[in-house]
Design a protein around this motif. Structure first.
Motif, PDB file in Angstrom:
ATOM      1  N   TYR A  13       0.835  -1.206   0.000  1.00 49.42           N
ATOM      2  CA  TYR A  13       0.000   0.000   0.000  1.00 49.42           C
ATOM      3  C   TYR A  13       0.866   1.251   0.000  1.00 49.42           C
ATOM      4  O   TYR A  13       0.540   2.248  -0.666  1.00 49.42           O
ATOM      5  CB  TYR A  13      -0.941   0.004   1.204  1.00 49.42           C
ATOM      6  N   ASP A  68     -18.302   7.473  -0.945  1.00 55.58           N
ATOM      7  CA  ASP A  68     -18.512   6.369  -0.001  1.00 55.58           C
ATOM      8  C   ASP A  68     -19.732   6.595   0.897  1.00 55.58           C
ATOM      9  O   ASP A  68     -19.705   6.278   2.088  1.00 55.58           O
ATOM     10  CB  ASP A  68     -17.269   6.153   0.872  1.00 55.58           C
ATOM     11  N   ARG A  71     -10.474   8.047  -6.014  1.00 58.90           N
ATOM     12  CA  ARG A  71     -11.123   7.198  -5.005  1.00 58.90           C
ATOM     13  C   ARG A  71     -10.132   6.182  -4.443  1.00 58.90           C
ATOM     14  O   ARG A  71     -10.078   5.962  -3.223  1.00 58.90           O
ATOM     15  CB  ARG A  71     -12.334   6.489  -5.613  1.00 58.90           C
ATOM     16  N   GLU A  72      -9.362   5.552  -5.341  1.00 62.41           N
ATOM     17  CA  GLU A  72      -8.357   4.586  -4.866  1.00 62.41           C
ATOM     18  C   GLU A  72      -7.312   5.293  -4.014  1.00 62.41           C
ATOM     19  O   GLU A  72      -6.870   4.757  -2.989  1.00 62.41           O
ATOM     20  CB  GLU A  72      -7.684   3.889  -6.046  1.00 62.41           C
ATOM     21  N   ALA A 116     -19.270   2.400  -2.172  1.00 57.83           N
ATOM     22  CA  ALA A 116     -18.923   3.649  -2.854  1.00 57.83           C
ATOM     23  C   ALA A 116     -20.135   4.333  -3.481  1.00 57.83           C
ATOM     24  O   ALA A 116     -20.016   5.443  -3.991  1.00 57.83           O
ATOM     25  CB  ALA A 116     -17.879   3.369  -3.936  1.00 57.83           C
ATOM     26  N   LYS A 137     -13.997  -4.757   0.761  1.00 57.75           N
ATOM     27  CA  LYS A 137     -15.110  -3.828   0.856  1.00 57.75           C
ATOM     28  C   LYS A 137     -16.310  -4.326   0.061  1.00 57.75           C
ATOM     29  O   LYS A 137     -16.156  -5.019  -0.951  1.00 57.75           O
ATOM     30  CB  LYS A 137     -14.701  -2.446   0.339  1.00 57.75           C
ATOM     31  N   ASP A 176      -8.543   5.729  -0.463  1.00 58.76           N
ATOM     32  CA  ASP A 176      -8.519   4.469   0.286  1.00 58.76           C
ATOM     33  C   ASP A 176      -7.090   4.086   0.675  1.00 58.76           C
ATOM     34  O   ASP A 176      -6.822   3.703   1.815  1.00 58.76           O
ATOM     35  CB  ASP A 176      -9.149   3.345  -0.547  1.00 58.76           C
ATOM     36  N   LEU A 190      -9.096  -2.261   8.118  1.00 58.99           N
ATOM     37  CA  LEU A 190      -8.986  -1.516   6.863  1.00 58.99           C
ATOM     38  C   LEU A 190      -8.659  -2.425   5.679  1.00 58.99           C
ATOM     39  O   LEU A 190      -9.015  -2.111   4.535  1.00 58.99           O
ATOM     40  CB  LEU A 190      -7.904  -0.439   6.994  1.00 58.99           C
TER      41      LEU A 190
END
Length: 207
Positions: free
Chosen positions: A12, A170, A40-41, A108, A103, A44, A99
């Motif tokens: 990550y 989200d 959006r990515e 979203a 998901k 996250d 986390l």
């Protein structure tokens, strides 16, 4: 922390650098669909990478405090720092594991928020109005757009039923757990003798 979890988190951190580079490219910024997907990515990944960076910092703090134990003048301070770092590391590891859970694809999406007055008569309708204002203010605070799709207003104020459409980032994932019964015990505006009433409303959140 287990090695496989640390390896996932390292990826990550690397992905965040890649996304930062992509968001700086003019061709990406010119394609709004692609830009929104990457943004959006990025949000996250930033959340996970940021907590992992904090975890690594607290690991370093813990190691430094353990080295200080051998100094009699610093031992008490070191013990306090060790206890603080160990407690926060446990909390951070639990948070990081949550986390990393997969998901729901619906998280979203935008959402419909339906509030219905239940038992309690006019006071229940007033409570439904309070809930609608609470959710609207929360949405304003986090930058979401709210639109009233339909409303059946009560004669004394509030709503017998109101449906809100919430648009933003989200939305469904953050509001879905609001679904269910909501209850309040208070002296309502409709009460003349100061008695406490119990009123209930139902909230339904749909993607």
């Amino acid at each position: 922390m287990q090695d496989f979890l640390r390896q996932q988190l390292e990826r990550y951190a690397q992905r965040l650098e890649e996304l930062n580079f992509l968001l700086s490219r003019e061709d990406i910024m010119g394609d709004m669909k692609q830009y929104r997907a990457i943004s959006r990515e990025h949000a996250d990944v930033t959340a996970i990478a940021g907590r992992y960076a904090r975890h690594r910092q607290r690991e370093a703090d813990l190691a430094a405090a353990q080295d200080m134990l051998s100094d009699p003048d610093m031992a008490d301070m070191a013990q306090e720092e060790i206890a603080s770092a160990e407690a926060e590391l446990v909390q951070l590891e639990d948070e990081l594991q949550r986390l990393l859970l997969p998901k729901d694809p619906d998280d979203a999406r935008n959402a419909y928020l339906e509030i219905r007055a239940g038992t309690g008569g006019d006071e229940s309708a007033l409570f439904a109005g309070d809930l609608a204002r609470m959710y609207t203010r929360h949405c304003d605070a986090v930058g979401w757009k709210v639109e009233i799709m339909s409303a059946n207003e009560s004669e004394l104020g509030g709503y017998k039923e109101v449906v809100l459409r919430v648009e933003g980032t989200d939305v469904y994932g953050r509001l879905c757990f609001e679904s269910g019964g909501h209850r309040v015990q208070r002296v309502p505006a409709t009460e003349t003798q100061g008695r406490i009433h119990t009123s209930a409303c139902t909230v339904a959140v749909m993607p």
